[in-house]
Design a protein around this motif. Structure first.
Motif, short mmCIF file in Angstrom:
data_model
loop_
_atom_site.label_atom_id
_atom_site.label_comp_id
_atom_site.label_asym_id
_atom_site.label_seq_id
_atom_site.Cartn_x
_atom_site.Cartn_y
_atom_site.Cartn_z
N ALA A 134 0.83 -1.21 0.00
CA ALA A 134 0.00 0.00 0.00
C ALA A 134 0.86 1.25 0.00
O ALA A 134 0.39 2.36 -0.33
N ASP A 135 2.13 1.09 0.34
CA ASP A 135 3.07 2.21 0.35
C ASP A 135 3.68 2.33 -1.04
O ASP A 135 4.42 1.44 -1.48
N PRO A 136 3.41 3.41 -1.77
CA PRO A 136 3.96 3.56 -3.13
C PRO A 136 5.48 3.46 -3.18
O PRO A 136 6.03 2.98 -4.17
N ALA A 137 6.14 3.89 -2.11
CA ALA A 137 7.60 3.81 -2.09
C ALA A 137 8.06 2.35 -2.11
O ALA A 137 9.04 2.01 -2.78
N ASN A 138 7.36 1.48 -1.36
CA ASN A 138 7.71 0.06 -1.37
C ASN A 138 7.47 -0.55 -2.74
O ASN A 138 8.27 -1.35 -3.23
N ALA A 172 13.57 -7.49 -12.70
CA ALA A 172 13.94 -7.32 -14.10
C ALA A 172 12.74 -7.10 -15.01
O ALA A 172 12.80 -6.30 -15.96
N LEU A 173 11.63 -7.79 -14.75
CA LEU A 173 10.46 -7.68 -15.61
C LEU A 173 9.58 -6.49 -15.28
O LEU A 173 8.52 -6.30 -15.89
N GLY A 174 9.98 -5.71 -14.29
CA GLY A 174 9.39 -4.40 -14.09
C GLY A 174 7.98 -4.33 -13.55
O GLY A 174 7.23 -3.39 -13.85
N ARG A 175 7.59 -5.27 -12.72
CA ARG A 175 6.29 -5.18 -12.06
C ARG A 175 6.30 -6.06 -10.82
O ARG A 175 7.21 -6.88 -10.62
N ILE A 176 5.27 -5.92 -9.99
CA ILE A 176 5.07 -6.79 -8.84
C ILE A 176 4.43 -8.09 -9.34
O ILE A 176 3.58 -8.09 -10.23
#
Length: 254
Positions: free
Chosen positions: A203-207, A216-220
């Motif tokens: 929920a924390d945008p920084a995390n 590497a694949l650029g997403r969660i």
């Protein structure tokens, strides 16, 4: 009917998050799935109901792990469910249930906390496997859910990675032992994945930004990313893969 038609699977911790995704995917592929839960019976029943609504088959098994008699309770519930469905054995065992006490570096982790994580993450899978080996059909599958924290130093504590490292050793050692029976044993390493259990952290945008930057694949990761990999290992397509760890993290810290 999918490629797991006629198979029976047990997914520990199958009521929520990654475990639920695995249970639903295996059921979609045709397996009868035993959805294990530790305390949240309602969530387990909801998972089983969702599987049934989608045309699959499932039943729930309740047993708190990491306490005396946990394996006895789980096996008794599993056997009752198998009997009700006319099944004498299982084909797929997924050790997904786990306990992670975050924010507990070595300076503050207590013996009681350490013992709890070992009991759930190592002892329970070990002795549950021991009890179920006579009920696991030759040619079956054991899949252990591990963590990227076994190869990347964790900022959240040392106890959890230690237990997952033990689970990985268990995987490749057991793979050699069970090879003559045609049973494969593999681990799946999970990275940053969006579930109800990680919702507070993410929920924390920084995390979110930091974790995406490390991947590497650029997403969660998403639950189906993990469930699809487990389904592959459970299938006949993975018949020649055993004793290894599949990194399903999107390339964390490459």
């Amino acid at each position: 009917m999918g490629n797991l038609g006629g198979k029976v699977a047990l997914v520990t911790g199958g009521s929520r998050g990654i475990g639920r995704g695995i249970a639903e995917r295996l059921a979609r592929d045709g397996a009868l799935v035993a959805v294990h839960y530790g305390s949240n019976e309602a969530a387990a029943k909801e998972t089983a109901a969702a599987i049934a609504e989608a045309g699959g088959r499932a039943f729930v098994v309740g047993a708190e792990l990491g306490v005396p008699g946990d394996v006895d309770t789980l096996v008794a519930g599993l056997e009752a469910g198998l009997h009700a469905h006319g099944e004498p054995a299982i084909d797929i065992l997924v050790h997904n249930a786990g306990l992670n006490l975050m924010g507990r570096p070595i300076e503050v982790l207590t013996p009681e906390e350490f013992d709890r994580m070992v009991a759930v993450n190592v002892k329970a899978p070990f002795f549950l496997t021991q009890r179920l080996l006579p009920r696991l059909r030759d040619g079956g599958r054991i899949i252990n859910i591990s963590s990227v924290s076994t190869r990347v130093a964790s900022a959240h504590g040392i106890g959890y990675p230690l237990t997952k490292g033990a689970l990985e050793v268990f995987s490749h050692t057991l793979a050699k032992h069970l090879g003559p029976r045609g049973i494969t044993v593999n681990a799946v390493s999970v990275g940053y994945t969006r579930t109800d259990m990680t919702s507070e952290v993410l929920a924390d945008p920084a995390n979110v930004e930091r974790n995406i930057g490390l991947t590497a694949l650029g997403r969660i990761g998403r639950v189906p990313d993990i469930a699809d990999a487990v389904a592959f290992l459970a299938s006949d397509d993975a018949r020649w893969i055993t004793g290894t760890k599949i990194d399903v993290t999107g390339g964390v810290n490459l």
